[in-house]
Design a protein around this motif. Structure first.
Motif, PDB file in Angstrom:
ATOM      1  N   SER A 142       0.830  -1.204   0.000  1.00 24.59           N
ATOM      2  CA  SER A 142       0.000   0.000   0.000  1.00 24.59           C
ATOM      3  C   SER A 142       0.864   1.253   0.000  1.00 24.59           C
ATOM      4  O   SER A 142       2.058   1.209   0.307  1.00 24.59           O
ATOM      5  CB  SER A 142      -0.907   0.017   1.233  1.00 24.59           C
ATOM      6  N   LYS A 143       0.250   2.384  -0.322  1.00 23.76           N
ATOM      7  CA  LYS A 143       0.977   3.656  -0.349  1.00 23.76           C
ATOM      8  C   LYS A 143       1.562   3.983   1.021  1.00 23.76           C
ATOM      9  O   LYS A 143       2.706   4.450   1.116  1.00 23.76           O
ATOM     10  CB  LYS A 143       0.051   4.781  -0.808  1.00 23.76           C
ATOM     11  N   ASN A 144       0.784   3.727   2.084  1.00 25.18           N
ATOM     12  CA  ASN A 144       1.270   4.022   3.436  1.00 25.18           C
ATOM     13  C   ASN A 144       2.509   3.207   3.784  1.00 25.18           C
ATOM     14  O   ASN A 144       3.471   3.721   4.359  1.00 25.18           O
ATOM     15  CB  ASN A 144       0.166   3.758   4.461  1.00 25.18           C
ATOM     16  N   LYS A 145       2.507   1.930   3.421  1.00 22.16           N
ATOM     17  CA  LYS A 145       3.656   1.075   3.704  1.00 22.16           C
ATOM     18  C   LYS A 145       4.853   1.440   2.812  1.00 22.16           C
ATOM     19  O   LYS A 145       6.001   1.299   3.233  1.00 22.16           O
ATOM     20  CB  LYS A 145       3.287  -0.389   3.519  1.00 22.16           C
ATOM     21  N   MET A 146       4.563   1.912   1.622  1.00 18.61           N
ATOM     22  CA  MET A 146       5.641   2.329   0.719  1.00 18.61           C
ATOM     23  C   MET A 146       6.470   3.443   1.341  1.00 18.61           C
ATOM     24  O   MET A 146       7.692   3.482   1.199  1.00 18.61           O
ATOM     25  CB  MET A 146       5.057   2.805  -0.611  1.00 18.61           C
ATOM     26  N   ALA A 147       5.812   4.342   2.041  1.00 21.65           N
ATOM     27  CA  ALA A 147       6.507   5.475   2.661  1.00 21.65           C
ATOM     28  C   ALA A 147       7.525   4.995   3.688  1.00 21.65           C
ATOM     29  O   ALA A 147       8.569   5.632   3.887  1.00 21.65           O
ATOM     30  CB  ALA A 147       5.491   6.413   3.309  1.00 21.65           C
ATOM     31  N   GLY A 148       7.239   3.868   4.344  1.00 19.03           N
ATOM     32  CA  GLY A 148       8.158   3.336   5.341  1.00 19.03           C
ATOM     33  C   GLY A 148       9.273   2.506   4.724  1.00 19.03           C
ATOM     34  O   GLY A 148      10.412   2.535   5.188  1.00 19.03           O
ATOM     35  N   ILE A 149       8.954   1.762   3.665  1.00 21.19           N
ATOM     36  CA  ILE A 149       9.929   0.887   3.034  1.00 21.19           C
ATOM     37  C   ILE A 149      10.883   1.653   2.128  1.00 21.19           C
ATOM     38  O   ILE A 149      12.090   1.390   2.097  1.00 21.19           O
ATOM     39  CB  ILE A 149       9.210  -0.211   2.215  1.00 21.19           C
ATOM     40  N   MET A 150      10.354   2.616   1.380  1.00 24.62           N
ATOM     41  CA  MET A 150      11.171   3.378   0.440  1.00 24.62           C
ATOM     42  C   MET A 150      10.816   4.866   0.537  1.00 24.62           C
ATOM     43  O   MET A 150      10.165   5.432  -0.347  1.00 24.62           O
ATOM     44  CB  MET A 150      10.965   2.855  -0.982  1.00 24.62           C
ATOM     45  N   PRO A 151      11.248   5.517   1.616  1.00 23.63           N
ATOM     46  CA  PRO A 151      10.908   6.930   1.822  1.00 23.63           C
ATOM     47  C   PRO A 151      11.497   7.876   0.788  1.00 23.63           C
ATOM     48  O   PRO A 151      11.046   9.009   0.641  1.00 23.63           O
ATOM     49  CB  PRO A 151      11.471   7.228   3.222  1.00 23.63           C
ATOM     50  N   GLY A 152      12.505   7.401   0.039  1.00 19.18           N
ATOM     51  CA  GLY A 152      13.135   8.265  -0.966  1.00 19.18           C
ATOM     52  C   GLY A 152      12.364   8.358  -2.260  1.00 19.18           C
ATOM     53  O   GLY A 152      12.755   9.102  -3.163  1.00 19.18           O
ATOM     54  N   ILE A 153      11.235   7.634  -2.371  1.00 25.49           N
ATOM     55  CA  ILE A 153      10.469   7.641  -3.616  1.00 25.49           C
ATOM     56  C   ILE A 153       9.464   8.785  -3.646  1.00 25.49           C
ATOM     57  O   ILE A 153       8.929   9.194  -2.606  1.00 25.49           O
ATOM     58  CB  ILE A 153       9.728   6.286  -3.804  1.00 25.49           C
ATOM     59  N   ARG A 154       9.200   9.341  -4.826  1.00 28.33           N
ATOM     60  CA  ARG A 154       8.239  10.433  -4.968  1.00 28.33           C
ATOM     61  C   ARG A 154       6.836   9.936  -4.607  1.00 28.33           C
ATOM     62  O   ARG A 154       6.362   8.925  -5.113  1.00 28.33           O
ATOM     63  CB  ARG A 154       8.258  10.959  -6.407  1.00 28.33           C
ATOM     64  N   GLN A 155       6.148  10.673  -3.748  1.00 23.96           N
ATOM     65  CA  GLN A 155       4.841  10.260  -3.225  1.00 23.96           C
ATOM     66  C   GLN A 155       3.667  10.787  -4.041  1.00 23.96           C
ATOM     67  O   GLN A 155       2.569  10.212  -3.996  1.00 23.96           O
ATOM     68  CB  GLN A 155       4.690  10.734  -1.767  1.00 23.96           C
ATOM     69  N   GLU A 156       3.892  11.838  -4.804  1.00 24.74           N
ATOM     70  CA  GLU A 156       2.802  12.453  -5.563  1.00 24.74           C
ATOM     71  C   GLU A 156       2.170  11.459  -6.548  1.00 24.74           C
ATOM     72  O   GLU A 156       2.856  10.845  -7.359  1.00 24.74           O
ATOM     73  CB  GLU A 156       3.339  13.669  -6.332  1.00 24.74           C
ATOM     74  N   LYS A 157       0.838  11.262  -6.428  1.00 22.98           N
ATOM     75  CA  LYS A 157       0.034  10.362  -7.267  1.00 22.98           C
ATOM     76  C   LYS A 157       0.369   8.879  -7.075  1.00 22.98           C
ATOM     77  O   LYS A 157      -0.149   8.018  -7.787  1.00 22.98           O
ATOM     78  CB  LYS A 157       0.188  10.724  -8.749  1.00 22.98           C
ATOM     79  N   LEU A 158       1.232   8.548  -6.116  1.00 25.20           N
ATOM     80  CA  LEU A 158       1.580   7.155  -5.859  1.00 25.20           C
ATOM     81  C   LEU A 158       0.388   6.422  -5.250  1.00 25.20           C
ATOM     82  O   LEU A 158      -0.238   6.903  -4.303  1.00 25.20           O
ATOM     83  CB  LEU A 158       2.771   7.095  -4.892  1.00 25.20           C
ATOM     84  N   VAL A 159       0.060   5.250  -5.784  1.00 30.63           N
ATOM     85  CA  VAL A 159      -1.057   4.462  -5.228  1.00 30.63           C
ATOM     86  C   VAL A 159      -0.552   3.245  -4.464  1.00 30.63           C
ATOM     87  O   VAL A 159      -1.308   2.597  -3.725  1.00 30.63           O
ATOM     88  CB  VAL A 159      -2.036   4.010  -6.339  1.00 30.63           C
ATOM     89  N   GLY A 160       0.707   2.915  -4.624  1.00 30.42           N
ATOM     90  CA  GLY A 160       1.286   1.768  -3.939  1.00 30.42           C
ATOM     91  C   GLY A 160       2.480   1.236  -4.713  1.00 30.42           C
ATOM     92  O   GLY A 160       3.089   1.962  -5.512  1.00 30.42           O
ATOM     93  N   GLY A 161       2.806  -0.025  -4.489  1.00 27.50           N
ATOM     94  CA  GLY A 161       3.941  -0.615  -5.191  1.00 27.50           C
ATOM     95  C   GLY A 161       3.858  -2.126  -5.216  1.00 27.50           C
ATOM     96  O   GLY A 161       3.095  -2.728  -4.456  1.00 27.50           O
ATOM     97  N   ILE A 162       4.639  -2.737  -6.094  1.00 24.68           N
ATOM     98  CA  ILE A 162       4.744  -4.189  -6.162  1.00 24.68           C
ATOM     99  C   ILE A 162       6.166  -4.578  -5.749  1.00 24.68           C
ATOM    100  O   ILE A 162       7.137  -4.083  -6.307  1.00 24.68           O
ATOM    101  CB  ILE A 162       4.475  -4.720  -7.581  1.00 24.68           C
ATOM    102  N   GLU A 163       6.255  -5.461  -4.759  1.00 19.92           N
ATOM    103  CA  GLU A 163       7.558  -5.942  -4.305  1.00 19.92           C
ATOM    104  C   GLU A 163       7.806  -7.345  -4.864  1.00 19.92           C
ATOM    105  O   GLU A 163       6.917  -8.193  -4.836  1.00 19.92           O
ATOM    106  CB  GLU A 163       7.607  -5.984  -2.779  1.00 19.92           C
ATOM    107  N   TYR A 164       9.006  -7.546  -5.408  1.00 24.26           N
ATOM    108  CA  TYR A 164       9.398  -8.881  -5.844  1.00 24.26           C
ATOM    109  C   TYR A 164      10.869  -9.082  -5.488  1.00 24.26           C
ATOM    110  O   TYR A 164      11.538  -8.157  -5.018  1.00 24.26           O
ATOM    111  CB  TYR A 164       9.164  -9.070  -7.351  1.00 24.26           C
ATOM    112  N   TYR A 165      11.369 -10.303  -5.686  1.00 30.63           N
ATOM    113  CA  TYR A 165      12.734 -10.609  -5.268  1.00 30.63           C
ATOM    114  C   TYR A 165      13.573 -11.133  -6.427  1.00 30.63           C
ATOM    115  O   TYR A 165      13.119 -11.913  -7.255  1.00 30.63           O
ATOM    116  CB  TYR A 165      12.727 -11.648  -4.135  1.00 30.63           C
ATOM    117  N   ASP A 166      14.804 -10.673  -6.446  1.00 30.77           N
ATOM    118  CA  ASP A 166      15.800 -11.152  -7.388  1.00 30.77           C
ATOM    119  C   ASP A 166      17.126 -11.216  -6.646  1.00 30.77           C
ATOM    120  O   ASP A 166      17.179 -11.050  -5.418  1.00 30.77           O
ATOM    121  CB  ASP A 166      15.883 -10.230  -8.607  1.00 30.77           C
ATOM    122  N   GLY A 167      18.223 -11.430  -7.374  1.00 33.31           N
ATOM    123  CA  GLY A 167      19.527 -11.524  -6.737  1.00 33.31           C
ATOM    124  C   GLY A 167      20.422 -10.351  -7.068  1.00 33.31           C
ATOM    125  O   GLY A 167      20.258  -9.695  -8.090  1.00 33.31           O
ATOM    126  N   GLN A 168      21.370 -10.107  -6.177  1.00 25.37           N
ATOM    127  CA  GLN A 168      22.384  -9.076  -6.389  1.00 25.37           C
ATOM    128  C   GLN A 168      23.750  -9.695  -6.141  1.00 25.37           C
ATOM    129  O   GLN A 168      23.884 -10.643  -5.355  1.00 25.37           O
ATOM    130  CB  GLN A 168      22.167  -7.898  -5.445  1.00 25.37           C
TER     131      GLN A 168
END
Length: 537
Positions: A142-168
């Motif tokens: 959700s948008k509210n949780k996005m603010a905690g997980i990735m506070p550096g992201i632009r919030q304007e018009k943000l409705v949420g995000g999709i989290e997935y996993y890969d390797g680094q």
């Protein structure tokens, strides 16, 4: 002859070239593909020699986006097999090299309901394809949780995000570990040894002529098979075999910018799914910094040290400014680097790299020269397996099954110490470097106060990892040049002093090394800083 613990020793390797041995496999090229082939061939018991004209992973293989991934955008293009194979290899690589490969969360920001539906649906398919090699399931945030997980992201018009996993991972570190793994299994690997000629007898390739770049000594080497794994340089080797050979590779340039970690302010990585030119862009936490890239620019020529184009730099800056909440300017760029992808050349004329295959290409010339090109880091092991299988066929070698799916890579260990990732990537060598520092307390000194690298890391690189130049150390054994070019310039004198002592070099060597590194590092700075670096006395 197996080298104890897989440690690299260039003098011993060169002495092996003096033996009148007929190699089973000679590999030209010390990038991801060549090193993978060297591991595969040596682990099957074949007499294996790898020759690299510069340093291991000097080219494309140290300049990736540092991802071990299936390729979300290839899924969108419908290349299901490529994604499936890469996801399987991703799992194998994490199992075999847990010190280098780690699970990384990625977040796709959604600015519309359609974005949410589209990306979540696609990533559920990505999850399914990964099967038992899954790194974790994708989910909506959700948008509210996005603010905690990735506070550096632009919030304007943000409705949420999709989290997935890969390797680094750390690409250059893995390259060194692959070289060590080959040596531990009886292979011989040598950097700064350039192949000048492909030997031919009765129309068939039977070896190469190579020159030690440092001494100028030339060696004539016999082999049952020769493998061309030189990335964007494959056409150069093909022309040694068949003058005038039509190019099979079309280079594409990818550029990355590096920033302070505060711009992302998150342990998760950002995936921008569709840029202005219809591609993807990543912002990834890496070695306590943020790496942003990449571009995809078709080129007509190749070089060992490609330079970022101004249009590519501007494109990345303009794109991330739309997503970062903190303003991003040119002065915030700590380092910029470019790499060339060896994409299979198209059959028809095109300026779009979208038309060029991302999969690998394996071919055998009429002379028996084996060429492998294309692909990506994630699938290096699979590419090596099919290449060695082809070498068995071409060279009439004794058939031995591939062992690398279950072969631990040198350093394979998970560090339990609470240490920086830049140190954790040493894996089981970490304790050996600590022991080295304990023998001489001065080796605990840092080469720069704000970075974790010590004098011991430099000495280790020279003694046991075949580092020969200041660039080898600061660009690939340590990653300082790629993280902060200005900091690398400050560290260079200390590194040169330490290396001169180990290699028994004089003041003139140090002077030439520092001048060479200063000119090189200028390419990792933006234009204003570049001019200052070049003209500095």
């Amino acid at each position: 002859m197996r080298e104890e613990n897989g440690l690299l020793n260039r003098k011993k390797a060169l002495r092996r070239l003096e033996d009148q041995v007929i190699w089973d496999v000679i590999i030209i090229g010390g990038g991801a593909t060549g090193l993978g082939v060297a591991v595969d061939a040596a682990s099957r018991g074949y007499e294996t020699l790898l020759l690299e004209q510069s340093d291991f992973a000097k080219g494309t293989s140290s300049r990736s986006t540092k991802l071990v991934h299936g390729g979300v955008r290839y899924l969108a293009q419908g290349n299901i097999k490529l994604v499936y194979d890469a996801l399987r290899e991703r799992g194998i690589l994490m199992k075999n090299a847990p010190h280098i490969v780690k699970k990384q969360a990625f977040i796709i920001p959604c600015y519309s309901l359609w974005d949410k539906i589209k990306y979540l649906t696609g990533l559920k398919l990505y999850d399914w394809l990964s099967g038992r090699f899954s790194f974790g399931r994708s989910r909506y945030i959700s948008k509210n949780k996005m603010a905690g997980i990735m506070p550096g992201i632009r919030q304007e018009k943000l409705v949420g995000g999709i989290e997935y996993y890969d390797g680094q991972f750390d690409d250059a570190r893995l390259a060194v570990n692959l070289a060590e793994t080959s040596v531990a299994n009886g292979g011989v690997v040598i950097n700064y040894c350039k192949v000048n000629r492909v030997l031919n007898e009765n129309g068939k390739v039977c070896g190469v002529v190579a020159t030690d770049v440092e001494t100028g000594r030339t060696y004539q080497l016999q082999s049952k098979t020769v493998i061309n794994a030189t990335g964007v340089f494959v056409d150069d080797i093909l022309c040694l075999d068949t003058p005038g050979k039509k190019p099979i590779v079309r280079p594409s340039q990818g550029v990355h910018l590096v920033f302070d970690k505060s711009f992302l302010n998150s342990e998760a990585a950002l995936m921008i799914p569709e840029t202005a030119d219809g591609r993807v862009l990543f912002a990834v936490p890496w070695h306590d910094h943020v790496l942003v890239g990449t571009t995809d620019t078709p080129l007509d020529k190749h070089t060992l040290e490609p330079k970022a184009l101004e249009t590519e730099i501007s494109f990345i800056l303009k794109t991330v400014q739309q997503y970062f909440s903190k303003p991003v300017t040119r002065k915030d760029v700590l380092s910029v680097f470019a790499g060339l992808r060896p994409l299979a050349a198209p059959q028809k004329e095109t300026d779009s790299t979208k038309e060029i295959s991302r999969d690998h290409k394996l071919m055998v010339s009429p002379s028996g020269l084996i060429t492998i090109t294309g692909g990506k880091w994630t699938t290096y092991r699979q590419m090596a397996e099919v290449t060695v299988n082809k070498a068995i066929e071409v060279g009439h070698l004794k058939k031995v099954a591939c062992k690398t799916a279950a072969l631990s890579i040198h350093g394979s260990a998970t560090i339990t110490h609470n240490c920086d990732y830049s140190i954790a990537v040493y894996g089981s060598d970490y304790n050996k470097i600590e022991a080295l520092a304990n023998e001489d307390g001065s080796l605990n000194n840092k080469i720069l106060e704000d970075f974790p690298y010590t004098w011991a890391n430099v000495i280790w690189a020279v003694r046991h990892e075949m580092a020969r130049t200041v660039e080898d150390v600061l660009a690939r054994r340590l990653r300082l040049l790629f993280l902060d070019a200005r900091a690398a310039l400050k560290a260079a004198p200390v590194v040169a002093d330490l290396m001169a002592g180990e290699l028994e070099k004089d003041v003139e060597w140090k002077k030439k090394q520092l001048e060479s590194f200063r000119l090189l590092a200028a390419n990792y700075l933006l234009e204003t800083d570049r001019k200052m670096a070049i003209h500095k006395n």
